[in-house]
Design a protein around this motif. Structure first.
Motif, PDB file in Angstrom:
ATOM      1  N   LEU A 106      -7.501 -17.380  22.339  1.00  0.00           N
ATOM      2  CA  LEU A 106      -6.487 -17.645  21.320  1.00  0.00           C
ATOM      3  C   LEU A 106      -5.758 -16.359  20.929  1.00  0.00           C
ATOM      4  N   VAL A 107      -6.502 -15.249  20.831  1.00  0.00           N
ATOM      5  CA  VAL A 107      -5.860 -13.972  20.512  1.00  0.00           C
ATOM      6  C   VAL A 107      -4.911 -13.559  21.632  1.00  0.00           C
ATOM      7  N   LEU A 108      -5.325 -13.751  22.875  1.00  0.00           N
ATOM      8  CA  LEU A 108      -4.454 -13.404  24.002  1.00  0.00           C
ATOM      9  C   LEU A 108      -3.243 -14.321  24.071  1.00  0.00           C
ATOM     10  N   PHE A 109      -3.368 -15.538  23.575  1.00  0.00           N
ATOM     11  CA  PHE A 109      -2.217 -16.449  23.529  1.00  0.00           C
ATOM     12  C   PHE A 109      -1.188 -15.960  22.514  1.00  0.00           C
ATOM     13  N   ILE A 110      -1.671 -15.440  21.374  1.00  0.00           N
ATOM     14  CA  ILE A 110      -0.756 -14.899  20.379  1.00  0.00           C
ATOM     15  C   ILE A 110      -0.124 -13.606  20.892  1.00  0.00           C
ATOM     16  N   ARG A 111      -0.945 -12.747  21.498  1.00  0.00           N
ATOM     17  CA  ARG A 111      -0.444 -11.490  22.053  1.00  0.00           C
ATOM     18  C   ARG A 111      -0.833 -11.421  23.523  1.00  0.00           C
ATOM     19  N   ARG A 133       4.006 -20.716  11.879  1.00  0.00           N
ATOM     20  CA  ARG A 133       3.113 -21.089  12.981  1.00  0.00           C
ATOM     21  C   ARG A 133       3.974 -21.463  14.186  1.00  0.00           C
ATOM     22  N   LEU A 134       4.328 -20.449  14.958  1.00  0.00           N
ATOM     23  CA  LEU A 134       5.181 -20.662  16.121  1.00  0.00           C
ATOM     24  C   LEU A 134       4.384 -21.032  17.364  1.00  0.00           C
ATOM     25  N   HIS A 135       3.061 -20.881  17.332  1.00  0.00           N
ATOM     26  CA  HIS A 135       2.216 -21.157  18.491  1.00  0.00           C
ATOM     27  C   HIS A 135       1.311 -22.349  18.194  1.00  0.00           C
ATOM     28  N   THR A 136       1.147 -23.193  19.193  1.00  0.00           N
ATOM     29  CA  THR A 136       0.227 -24.324  19.113  1.00  0.00           C
ATOM     30  C   THR A 136      -0.720 -24.259  20.304  1.00  0.00           C
ATOM     31  N   PRO A 183      -2.496 -18.062  10.006  1.00  0.00           N
ATOM     32  CA  PRO A 183      -1.095 -18.237   9.633  1.00  0.00           C
ATOM     33  C   PRO A 183      -0.131 -18.297  10.804  1.00  0.00           C
ATOM     34  N   ARG A 184      -0.601 -18.021  12.019  1.00  0.00           N
ATOM     35  CA  ARG A 184       0.287 -17.961  13.175  1.00  0.00           C
ATOM     36  C   ARG A 184       0.044 -19.069  14.180  1.00  0.00           C
ATOM     37  N   LEU A 185      -1.090 -19.740  14.098  1.00  0.00           N
ATOM     38  CA  LEU A 185      -1.508 -20.635  15.172  1.00  0.00           C
ATOM     39  C   LEU A 185      -1.850 -22.004  14.625  1.00  0.00           C
ATOM     40  N   ASN A 186      -1.301 -23.022  15.252  1.00  0.00           N
ATOM     41  CA  ASN A 186      -1.667 -24.403  14.971  1.00  0.00           C
ATOM     42  C   ASN A 186      -2.699 -24.820  16.009  1.00  0.00           C
TER      43      ASN A 186
END
Length: 749
Positions: free
Chosen positions: A293-298, A416-419, A453-456
């Motif tokens: 999930l962290v790698l998906f955000i960054r 939350r731009l990422h799902t 706050p960033r991930l759904n």
């Protein structure tokens, strides 16, 4: 003929919902898939299917066949999203029906409201639903719609065979072959033109012009089309004529002046809906979910070296506690200091920025004491996460204000731009691992908010067990074991018939498809059944069913061994060990002769009553083991309740002598404590997983697992309010940790 064939397929689909399964068991679960595949091959038939589905929905409402409504509505919306063009009159009928659902109880009103909102947007700007789905699933760069989605399939290699894992890897890789960013951009352009301009489009010429263009021009026209469609969807007063003129201008420019005048009428051809971005993962590490999930955000592309990033994630450990409530989605980042801690070592520019203006300002200067300089790691994880927060839609960390009276910089709220859609493949044991990983993730987020706050985050579950049902080779014992290992899937199937029809049928179909030899003449890219079903599930399964996660504290026979805290989702089972030490053998044999097999237990539990009042009971008995079931046998029962079955040994005195019989004691509770009064240990197994077995246990305490953020906020509140517990934000925060698993309908009342 086409209409009668489609009507026959829809009626067969409804009969399966009534329990009338097809004569060929291999067709179970494939009726919906074959129906949509038929429409994909002939996109011009989409309007026929939508019209038939609307009539069946209206008939189901008049005849009070409510169990038809949600499956028909999902089938209709999926067809409408993929359809090249649907008349406004037909969309209006579907929209009016969705508004009627608002008078029904949940989940009908919830799904009706969601689909009514989507249909209103689709009528305002035709092609919006298709466009947004492709942009988010393929992570196409678009400023008007910057959302990203990704599907993570997790499978436990110890629960699934190597053949199944290889088949799933090949299936997901084959699904990504024909969906390059260029192809997906062309699909969006073609679909938007057909949805707005109708049958007058020269699709062959448009497709040929896009293929001959360089990538830069394709991306330019893609951005133009997306901006035009999103602009209409966001405007309050919409002028459809201006929107049509805009797209016609783009259409003629792409097509070129040579092919504009004599455009042949080819009818509706449609653009395929690409499979979403899917990655397959073998779950081998406990914190693997959090890392992905962290790698998906960054992504890895933002880091210097992949090896250093992996090492940095492994070394990541948060020491500081954030201030503020997690529910408010406010975050504070620890700014890593790399100076020596000595004031004279500060840069000159920094010193000049706080030049004092008076004696008071001189006193307010930051004076540093002597300290030990910390040697930084090669890659500090705090720096890594701070650098990953500087993308679009994120808030930069607040700078340290060294001068009094300077307010922090105004910052924009996080979005939350990422799902992330997590799909679990396996039985109840992988769901137990998911509960562990989810609890660990929530504790990390409580210590320091980053993903929340960033991930759904969405969870999906597809049951897969080894072996084939209904064969002579399978014994009753093995069949019962397979049924026991899929209690969550059975509950979801009883609560949601559409889940039972489309997902539970994959339980034995995936192992069967994995062992089938691949035909060289078969076009696997166009008929990826498993990938298509997973895509349909994650796209249309938006109604969660929440399961209570239970916390267990385990005490061991050895006083030097620290107690262990763990969580479970489905089951806790205790069993008395058969082998005992030589020193205890003589005493235990004598005890067993007098009192029977098993050990003496003291059970303290809080009885579940209708009034929900706390009523604590204590009982002593002799038992050979017990089972705590968290999944009810009926969907009507309360999910926040443990069904405890204790095998009690009762002594019977009669004329022939003394005998013992096993009696099943059943009780319902949420909190229970079990202790061995003989100091004889027993074994505890969580979620039917032998890898999560604890031996030499003397006592266990089970209670509903609390949300970590609730515990932290409550601890802070009690520092200032010793006599009141639920004050301030604590009253509005979720108390229990619930694991949501998405289905198509949720629990139908």
């Amino acid at each position: 003929e086409v209409e009668s064939d489609i009507l026959r397929r829809v009626r067969t689909l409804l009969r399966e919902l009534d329990g009338h399964h097809p004569a060929c068991q291999c067709d179970r679960g494939m009726l919906r898939w074959t129906l949509h595949k038929k429409i994909d091959q002939n996109p011009s038939d989409s309007s026929i299917l939508v019209r038939i589905l609307v009539k069946e929905l209206e008939r189901a409402e008049r005849g009070d066949f409510r169990h038809y409504i949600i499956p028909l509505l999902h089938t209709l919306m999926y067809t409408l999203i993929k359809a090249p063009s649907i008349s406004d009159e037909l969309c209006s009928r579907v929209y009016d029906f969705c508004k009627k659902l608002l008078t029904l109880p949940k989940p009908f009103c919830t799904i009706g409201l969601d689909y009514a909102f989507r249909l209103k947007m689709e009528r305002t700007a035709p092609g919006t639903l298709y466009q947004r789905m492709v942009i988010s699933e393929q992570s196409l760069k678009s400023d008007p719609y910057p959302y990203r989605e990704k599907i993570f399939i997790f499978a436990d290699p110890e629960l699934l065979s190597e053949a199944i894992c290889n088949a799933l890897v090949n299936d997901t890789e084959a699904a990504q072959v024909s969906q390059s960013p260029r192809a997906c951009m062309c699909y969006v352009i073609i679909h938007a033109m057909q949805a707005t301009l109708g049958e007058g489009c020269n699709i062959s010429g448009l497709r040929a012009s896009l293929q001959d263009m360089p990538m830069r021009d394709v991306e330019h026209w893609f951005q133009q089309v997306v901006a035009a469609v999103e602009r209409v969807g966001n405007e309050v007063s919409t002028d459809h004529g201006q929107h049509t003129v805009r797209l016609e201008k783009i259409y003629h420019t792409i097509l070129g002046s040579s092919q504009t005048g004599d455009a042949p009428l080819e009818g509706l051809q449609g653009a395929p809906l690409p499979n979403p971005n899917i990655s397959f993962h073998l779950w081998t590490e406990d914190d693997q979910l959090w890392k992905e999930l962290v790698l998906f955000i960054r992504p890895l592309s933002q880091s210097c070296e992949p090896d250093c990033l992996s090492q940095d994630l492994d070394n990541f450990e948060i020491q500081d506690i954030i201030s503020g409530c997690e529910c408010c989605e406010q975050t504070r980042f620890s700014i890593l200091s790399t100076d020596s801690g000595i004031e004279r070592d500060l840069p000159v520019a920094v010193e000049d920025s706080f030049t004092p203006c008076s004696a008071e300002m001189e006193q307010s200067r930051l004076h540093r004491k002597g300290g030990i300089k910390k040697k930084p790691l090669p890659l500090e994880s705090v720096v890594f996460l701070q650098a990953g927060c500087n993308g679009p839609g994120t808030k930069p960390p607040v700078k340290l204000q060294r001068r009094l009276g300077i307010p922090p910089d105004p910052t924009a709220p996080l979005q939350r731009l990422h799902t992330a859609r997590i799909v679990l493949l396996g039985d109840d044991r992988i769901l137990g691992r998911l509960a562990q990983a989810y609890h660990s993730l929530r504790k990390r987020e409580t210590r320091r908010v980053f993903l929340t706050p960033r991930l759904n985050l969405q969870f999906y579950y597809i049951p897969v067990v080894m072996g084939q049902p209904n064969t002579l080779a399978v014994t009753d014992h093995v069949a019962m074991g397979q049924e026991e290992l899929c209690e969550v899937a059975a509950y979801l199937g009883r609560a949601d018939p559409w889940y039972e029809s489309n997902i539970n049928t994959l339980c034995h179909m995936i192992p069967k498809l994995a062992t089938m030899p691949s035909s060289p003449n078969k076009h696997l890219v166009t008929d990826l059944f498993i990938t298509d079903v997973i895509s349909y599930y994650v796209r249309m399964g938006i109604q969660p069913i929440c399961f209570q996660v239970y916390a267990v504290k385990i005490f061991f026979n050895d006083p030097a061994q620290e107690p262990v805290e763990d969580v479970f989702l489905t089951e806790l089972r205790t069993q008395v060990r058969d082998s005992i030490s030589h020193r205890e053998s003589s005493m235990s044999k004598k005890k067993m002769t007098l009192d029977g097999p098993g050990i003496d237990l003291t059970v303290t539990y809080r009885k579940v009553v209708v009034s929900d009042r706390a009523k604590e009971l204590t009982t002593s008995l002799r038992s050979t083991g017990l089972v705590m079931k968290a999944i009810p046998a009926d969907e009507v029962e309360d999910l926040v309740c443990l069904n405890v079955n204790i095998t009690e040994i009762v002594r019977i005195n009669n004329l022939s002598g003394r005998s013992f019989s096993a009696v099943a004691n059943r009780l319902k509770t949420r909190n229970i404590k079990i202790r061995s009064t003989e100091q004889r240990p027993f074994t505890v197994c969580l979620d039917k997983d032998s890898r999560r077995a604890y031996r030499n246990v003397i006592s266990v305490e089970v209670s509903p697992c609390l949300e970590p953020s609730y515990c932290m906020q409550k601890t802070r509140t009690m520092k200032f309010n010793l006599h009141e517990t639920d004050v301030g934000l604590v009253k509005y925060m979720p108390k229990s940790l619930l694991l949501p698993i998405n289905t198509f309908a949720g629990i139908i009342q």
